[in-house]
Design an enzyme around this catalytic site. Structure first.
Site, PDB file in Angstrom:
ATOM      1  N   CYS A   3      58.060  18.110  19.865  1.00  0.00           N
ATOM      2  CA  CYS A   3      59.031  17.442  19.014  1.00  0.00           C
ATOM      3  C   CYS A   3      58.652  15.997  18.726  1.00  0.00           C
ATOM      4  CB  CYS A   3      60.411  17.506  19.658  1.00  0.00           C
ATOM      5  SG  CYS A   3      60.416  17.051  21.385  1.00  0.00           S
ATOM      6  N   GLY A  47      37.419   4.856  17.330  1.00  0.00           N
ATOM      7  CA  GLY A  47      36.924   5.787  18.334  1.00  0.00           C
ATOM      8  C   GLY A  47      36.759   7.186  17.762  1.00  0.00           C
ATOM      9  N   THR A  48      37.697   7.580  16.906  1.00  0.00           N
ATOM     10  CA  THR A  48      37.615   8.896  16.264  1.00  0.00           C
ATOM     11  C   THR A  48      36.356   8.993  15.407  1.00  0.00           C
ATOM     12  OG1 THR A  48      40.003   9.220  16.273  1.00  0.00           O
ATOM     13  CG2 THR A  48      38.765  10.373  14.558  1.00  0.00           C
ATOM     14  N   HIS A  83      40.472  -0.762  20.847  1.00  0.00           N
ATOM     15  CA  HIS A  83      41.893  -1.087  21.021  1.00  0.00           C
ATOM     16  C   HIS A  83      42.490  -0.423  22.256  1.00  0.00           C
ATOM     17  CE1 HIS A  83      44.178   2.535  19.400  1.00  0.00           C
ATOM     18  NE2 HIS A  83      42.923   2.853  19.181  1.00  0.00           N
TER      19      HIS A  83
END
Lengths: 372, 78
Positions: free
Chosen positions: A317, A74-75, A195
């Site tokens: 974090c 997708g990226t 996915h």
């Protein structure tokens, strides 16, 4: 290590293979190894499977087969799509929503331009379509990127209300939305990721409308047929089978998920000093995000994992960069103590009830240990 | 900006500790007085204003401490 007892509530990150995709994948692995450009039997078999995959995906997205490209992810689809639009228009400026996926932000940073513009969002994470259209009318703007729905908070974007100037194409990143809601109709290019809908990883989709000017921005031949090199034919066909199956069951699954998410929203909203973020109504059916004051994102994710619930977090974090989520920051939401829950197609009411009980326990315990 | 009545040093504390310390320190200032938290943690820039909104306090703004570390100023209003 067995994960069979874990309740997987992170389908927005990646979804298990849909049963329809599994059968198709196994069959296609036997037949789809050839080079679809060759004229021998194995090549023709591979071409048949690839064309079939493209036809199914095209139909699912309301497009023509020759408008569809399979990409590495997708990226990759976003990078190729967006940079291919600006390469074709010859204007590098990209106007985008502040809460777009990082794939869009990275594509924008790739080619610096004084015409780039990031359109802010309101507290629910939605862009103002008029502000976006106004930004797109400035000189030097070659493309606009707006997601169909937000990947972290689930808010739907007003894509179909966007009235862009002529000659400025719109890329809609539909990765978070495909299989969950009706897709917007108004786009020139559309991207998605298999996915996320129950297909295999390593399959992205880029759809470019025929009337839209687009040039391959990366090395290689122009055109959509083999964007990014040799295609994974079996995976593309499995992705298509999963997409067809997911769209077939969408309304039933979405209605069930919407009601289950309402329960989680109510539980989270009832916790002290906890803020549920994103639009409560115009949202993805399966996803909810909330932030708990005085709780570390890594602490709560680990605590829930110990209780058997797999969830994600946008807190700093939990990120490799140690920067908080740009989505939460753009919305003015609390960035620490963040939990994103995204249900699967078979998540049950019992699992959601168990999660809600574990959540209340663990937030209370972590705060008590901090002396608050 | 008038000098805060109390400043807490959270320079080296990770998220969400600066916000926890801010909440703990709030009762040490009078209603109407300023309280500052110095924090290098990048989440504090977003989370101090968010804490103020959620807890009904006033976010005054960000400035730099003498060593350049960000200092976030809050006014106790309740």
């Amino acid at each position: 290590m067995s994960r069979t007892s874990e309740v997987y509530l992170d389908s927005a990150s990646s979804t298990p293979l849909h049963p329809a995709a599994r059968d198709t994948l196994l069959a296609a692995l036997e037949r789809g190894y050839g080079d679809p450009r060759r004229l021998h039997g194995a090549g023709r078999d591979a071409r048949l499977l690839l064309d079939n995959a493209r036809a199914v995906v095209a139909e699912c997205f309301g497009a023509r087969p020759d408008e569809v490209a399979f990409t590495a992810s997708g990226t990759d689809a976003v990078h190729r799509g967006l940079l291919g639009l600006t390469a074709a228009t010859g204007r590098d400026g990209i106007v985008h929503g502040a809460v777009e996926h990082s794939a869009v932000l990275h594509a924008v940073d790739w080619r610096p331009s004084p015409a780039h513009a990031r359109v802010p969002v309101d507290a629910t994470g939605r862009v103002d379509p008029r502000a976006m259209a106004a930004a797109a009318a400035r000189s030097g703007v070659g493309a606009v990127a707006l997601q169909a729905a937000n990947q972290e908070v689930g808010t739907l974007q007003p894509v179909d209300e966007l009235d862009l100037p002529a000659g400025v194409p719109l890329l809609v990143d539909a990765a978070a939305a495909v299989g969950h809601v009706h897709l917007p109709r108004r786009w020139d290019a559309l991207t998605a990721s298999a996915h996320k809908w129950g297909g295999p990883a390593g399959v992205g989709v880029l759809v470019v409308r025929r009337g839209t000017r687009w040039t391959n921005p990366f090395p290689g031949d122009d055109g959509l047929d083999q964007a990014g090199g040799f295609p994974d034919v079996p995976a593309a066909l499995a992705a298509a089978a999963a997409l067809q199956a997911v769209l077939g069951e969408r309304e039933e699954v979405a209605a069930r998920q919407h009601a289950l998410v309402d329960r989680i929203r109510a539980t989270a909203a009832a916790l002290p000093d906890t803020e549920v973020v994103g639009d409560p109504v115009a949202r993805l059916p399966h996803l909810v995000t909330f932030s708990c004051l005085y709780v570390g994102g890594d602490e709560i994710v680990s605590a829930l994992a110990r209780r058997g619930y797999a969830v994600a977090s946008g807190s700093a974090c939990t990120a490799s960069t140690l920067e908080p989520s740009h989505v939460l920051a753009a919305m003015g939401a609390l960035t620490h103590g963040n939990v994103r829950v995204s249900l699967g197609r078979d998540t049950t009411a019992e699992q959601v009830a168990g999660f809600c009980a574990a959540l209340a326990d663990e937030v209370g315990r972590i705060r008590a240990e901090a002396g608050l | 900006m008038t000098a805060p009545a109390v400043e807490i040093d959270c320079r080296d504390l990770p998220c969400p500790r600066p916000i926890i310390e801010l909440a703990r320190a709030l009762p040490s200032v009078e209603v109407g007085d300023l309280l500052a938290v110095v924090a290098r943690d990048p989440a504090a820039r977003h989370d101090v204003p968010a804490w103020c909104r959620m807890r009904g306090q006033e976010y005054v703004g960000e400035e730099a401490a003498e060593d350049g570390a960000p200092r976030y100023v809050v006014r106790r209003v309740s």
